[in-house]
Write a protein that holds these residues in place. Structure first.
Motif, PDB file in Angstrom:
ATOM      1  N   ILE A 110     -11.319  -7.474 -13.401  1.00 56.89           N
ATOM      2  CA  ILE A 110     -10.648  -8.193 -12.178  1.00 56.89           C
ATOM      3  C   ILE A 110     -11.791  -9.163 -11.572  1.00 56.89           C
ATOM      4  O   ILE A 110     -12.696  -8.746 -11.153  1.00 56.89           O
ATOM      5  N   HIS A 111     -11.071 -10.336 -11.381  1.00 57.47           N
ATOM      6  CA  HIS A 111     -11.694 -11.433 -10.533  1.00 57.47           C
ATOM      7  C   HIS A 111     -10.603 -12.205  -9.633  1.00 57.47           C
ATOM      8  O   HIS A 111      -9.595 -12.260 -10.241  1.00 57.47           O
ATOM      9  N   GLY A 112     -10.928 -12.409  -8.444  1.00 46.94           N
ATOM     10  CA  GLY A 112     -10.036 -13.229  -7.571  1.00 46.94           C
ATOM     11  C   GLY A 112      -9.050 -12.119  -7.025  1.00 46.94           C
ATOM     12  O   GLY A 112      -9.151 -10.970  -7.170  1.00 46.94           O
ATOM     13  N   VAL A 113      -8.057 -12.526  -6.525  1.00 44.60           N
ATOM     14  CA  VAL A 113      -7.088 -11.442  -5.920  1.00 44.60           C
ATOM     15  C   VAL A 113      -6.152 -10.906  -6.988  1.00 44.60           C
ATOM     16  O   VAL A 113      -5.946 -11.560  -8.136  1.00 44.60           O
ATOM     17  N   CYS A 114      -6.052  -9.501  -6.988  1.00 46.80           N
ATOM     18  CA  CYS A 114      -5.302  -8.938  -7.910  1.00 46.80           C
ATOM     19  C   CYS A 114      -4.434  -7.697  -7.166  1.00 46.80           C
ATOM     20  O   CYS A 114      -4.677  -6.788  -6.581  1.00 46.80           O
ATOM     21  N   LEU A 115      -3.134  -8.411  -6.930  1.00 48.21           N
ATOM     22  CA  LEU A 115      -2.257  -7.741  -6.033  1.00 48.21           C
ATOM     23  C   LEU A 115      -0.853  -7.215  -6.508  1.00 48.21           C
ATOM     24  O   LEU A 115      -0.323  -7.889  -7.536  1.00 48.21           O
ATOM     25  N   GLY A 116      -0.241  -6.311  -5.903  1.00 47.33           N
ATOM     26  CA  GLY A 116       1.138  -6.021  -6.281  1.00 47.33           C
ATOM     27  C   GLY A 116       0.938  -5.358  -7.620  1.00 47.33           C
ATOM     28  O   GLY A 116       0.521  -4.309  -8.211  1.00 47.33           O
TER      29      GLY A 116
END
Length: 735
Positions: free
Chosen positions: A120-126
């Motif tokens: 995971i890099h950056g936003v990882c949402l929902g």
């Protein structure tokens, strides 16, 4: 294997790499096509004996923002079609199966027999973080831009693809519930500490670390699928469990007043799911998720806080024929709290700022405010000392108007006095010329009249920020009678650069937001005179869905300011423009008792040295009658608080001040916190139906006065069965 949204590679070590990289999109989102691709990839990986396992990562600058919520509208349309063609039972089955498709897909991945790791890099949402949770190993880049979270609650939903069940089996129950209720984004070290990820590493190494875990024998089994698995907080029905659940239920009611079905569904899903094996628990979650998808609260919040908000931020009302504006340097006139706030958010987003005030000392105080804001971010780990140095270097504090030369936009944020504003406008335009767009941050004075003092009224516009600027997302753009397209385009381009949400309104006293919220404040003041206990006023307002009570809000914005606004309205518009009860309350507070609000430590509340506050006992003198609290109709009080704001919003639509219901809704939630679960002022009316709303207005007007009278537009809509969204929503975006 033919994949559209992923790239698939297999290394010599037998580990597959699945790179999520959707074409023609800057951000990966979950769509039905993405689900198809992921399903196909899992099938291929399982079927190929040469593939030991798979690492999932992103080819974008971020992992994913989650699901494309617009597909929920497609689901609703499919349900409506099935309901018509096949009946309710068949339609409900179809809806449930479609709503749980993602959950079943993730469970298929989790139990496929081969190890999956995620980098995971950056936003990882929902929904994308729910994918990560279904993977057997999670590696997260250790940098400032990488965050994970389940923010669905903020748009009236909850994690419905396994999120509630996996988080509740990873974290202690109390912590899991807080994580799910808050919807916060979590940074790498906090995520590691909460066991939401297994490892953090430099971004350049995350794929290799995930791959190494598989090569070194990573197990293709989630902890909760092992026979000896125990929930982190033990069984629900245990002494430890009973320490959690009664308190959790109480906290839920205290924070939501039962207005948010999704929050209650989280409680149900976790409470019931933890008593079951994983597959049955996921089914329970899916049933609650389908239930919430059908709720009016979710539909309203998704429309306003996701779809409409995104459309407005992308320039729904930006003139299409005006080329993009380049904003490298702006001037801000007035270094007070508002001017410093505007300067801060501008410099934070890379714009050079000339912060000007009447003397150098005043300008320097404004820059000191900016220093304090960025220093706070450094102290909280949200910025580095280098970030602070760079931001402050972009701000020039001065008393010399000549420094404005070369500005691409000038915004005045000086005292609310026509003479002062006219003077700074004249002096600034003498330097920058008539062609530079000039904006006023006035909150009360009509833009058309202020524009008369400028060289070119077509280049004059209102850009009304809300306080505190660094926290409030909304910006109200006010069009004067002569404001041109270039001024509007420049204002919207500026707001986009500083990452705020704009609404565009036409000129009137109080514009849109202040007209509505001042009605809310006034209603609380009138209730005081009726003898409603002050604590009941404050608590019932929160029960209705408002973030703070009207008395507390009035203290924050200052009672003496309200007194000045009331007197100005009386002077300009006559006695009929004001409510004598409100006048009596404000005179009593400001003139007779010197209580100005929080700023001088005494308003409707007393503000104590330990930063606590308590309602002032002297408010009892304002009551014209003594009421027994047990006889007060709480439901009616709640209706008054919401209706008095919503009917004012309807008036602004009728008068053409607001022309788009999306702006009324988004503006009401982001600007003054109008009950978010309703979707905003206009969605509140549409959700009730114009006919029912008019009947409620008439009943309240008969009892409490003409401030509740609905405009003729609403009566016409009620007669025709119309909604605001059906009648006013633009069919095509301007840009």
């Amino acid at each position: 294997m033919n994949l559209v949204n992923f790239r698939f590679e297999t290394g010599a070590d037998g580990v597959a790499l699945l790179i999520w990289d959707m074409p023609d999109r800057s951000m990966n989102v979950i769509t039905p096509q993405v689900m198809d691709d992921l399903d196909k990839a899992v099938e291929t990986i399982v079927a190929d004996p040469a593939v030991k396992g798979c690492v999932i990562t992103s080819g974008k600058s971020a992992f994913s923002g989650g699901a494309d919520l617009s597909m929920l509208q497609t689901g609703a349309a499919e349900y409506a079609k099935a309901l018509k063609e096949k009946g309710e039972d068949a339609a409900n089955v179809l809806f449930f199966e479609n709503s749980r498709r993602l959950s079943l897909l993730y469970r298929k991945l989790e139990t496929c027999g081969k190890p999956f790791a995620v980098a995971i890099h950056g936003v990882c949402l929902g929904g994308s973080f729910e994918l990560a949770l279904a993977c057997h190993y999670r590696v997260m880049a250790d940098d400032e831009k990488t965050k994970v979270g389940l923010p669905e609650i903020k748009v009236g939903l909850f994690p419905g693809a396994g999120g509630t069940q996996r988080v509740a089996r990873i974290m202690q129950t109390g912590d899991a519930l807080q994580f799910l209720f808050r919807g916060d984004q979590v940074k790498p070290k906090a995520a590691l500490g909460a066991r939401l990820v297994h490892e953090i590493a430099p971004r350049a190494e995350i794929v290799d670390r995930a791959r190494a875990w598989i090569v070194n024998g990573g197990k293709a089994q989630a902890p909760w699928d092992a026979k000896d698995f125990k929930n982190p907080s033990g069984k629900v029905f245990s002494p430890a469990g009973m320490m959690v659940w009664p308190a959790a239920n109480a906290i839920y009611r205290r924070e939501t007043y039962d207005n948010y079905p999704a929050a209650k569904a989280i409680l149900h899903s976790v409470y019931e799911g933890l008593q079951l094996p994983m597959d049955q628990a996921l089914t329970v979650e899916s049933r609650w998720f389908a239930h919430i998808l059908r709720s009016k609260e979710a539909a309203a919040m998704i429309r306003s806080l996701f779809l409409s908000k995104n459309e407005l931020e992308k320039g729904a009302h930006r003139p299409a024929d005006v080329p993009p504006t380049t904003l490298k340097k702006i001037g801000v006139l007035g270094a007070g709290f508002m001017g410093a706030g505007v300067s801060y958010v501008s410099a934070l987003n890379g714009i050079d700022v000339v912060l000007l005030d009447r003397d150098q000392e005043s300008a320097d105080r404004g820059k000191a405010t900016i220093d304090a804001l960025i220093s706070g971010s450094v102290a909280k780990g949200r910025a580095t000392p280098a970030d602070k140095e760079a931001l402050l270097a972009r701000v020039t504090a001065t008393a010399d108007y000549a420094a404005l030369a070369g500005c691409d936009l000038v915004l005045e944020a000086v005292f609310e006095d026509r003479t002062v504003k006219a003077e700074v406008t004249k002096r600034a335009q003498a330097v920058v010329g008539a062609d530079v767009i000039f904006a006023s941050n006035t909150s009360t004075l009509p833009i058309t009249s202020l524009a008369e003092t400028s060289m070119k009224p077509e280049n004059f516009i209102g850009i009304h920020f809300f306080s505190p600027v660094e926290k409030m997302l909304l910006v109200e753009v006010i069009m004067g009678e002569k404001t041109g397209d270039r001024a509007l385009a420049t204002a919207l381009d500026f707001i986009r650069v500083i990452k705020k949400t704009p609404i565009v309104v036409n000129d009137t006293r109080g514009f849109y937001a202040n007209r509505c919220v001042l009605n809310y404040v006034r209603e609380g003041q009138i209730m005081l005179t009726e003898g409603v206990p002050p604590a009941m006023i404050e608590n019932v307002a929160r029960m209705a869905g408002m973030p703070v009570g009207p008395l507390s809000l009035n203290d924050e914005v200052a009672l003496d300011l309200g007194w000045k606004i009331l007197n100005a309205a009386k002077k300009d518009l006559g006695d009929k423009a004001i409510d004598p009860r409100q006048e009596r309350v404000l005179r009593f507070m400001v003139e007779e008792n010197g209580r100005f609000g929080r700023k001088n430590g005494k308003g409707f509340y007393d503000y104590h040295a330990d930063r606590s506050k308590s309602l002032w006992p002297g408010l009892a003198a304002l009551a014209e009658a003594t009421l027994d609290p047990d006889t007060v109709d709480v439901t009616e009080l709640k209706q008054r608080f919401l209706v008095v704001q919503a009917v004012e919003a309807a008036r602004t639509m009728a008068e053409g001040v607001v022309t788009d219901p999306r702006e009324a809704d988004v503006g009401s939630i982001l600007g003054f916190g109008f009950a978010p679960f309703t979707g905003g002022t206009i969605s509140f009316i549409d959700g009730m139906g114009a006919k029912a709303f008019v009947a409620l207005c008439d009943a309240l007007a008969a009892k409490y006065g003409p401030r509740f009278d609905p405009p003729q537009l609403l009566r016409d809509m009620a007669a025709k069965g119309e909604t605001f969204y059906g009648r006013f929503l633009p069919q095509k975006k301007a840009a």
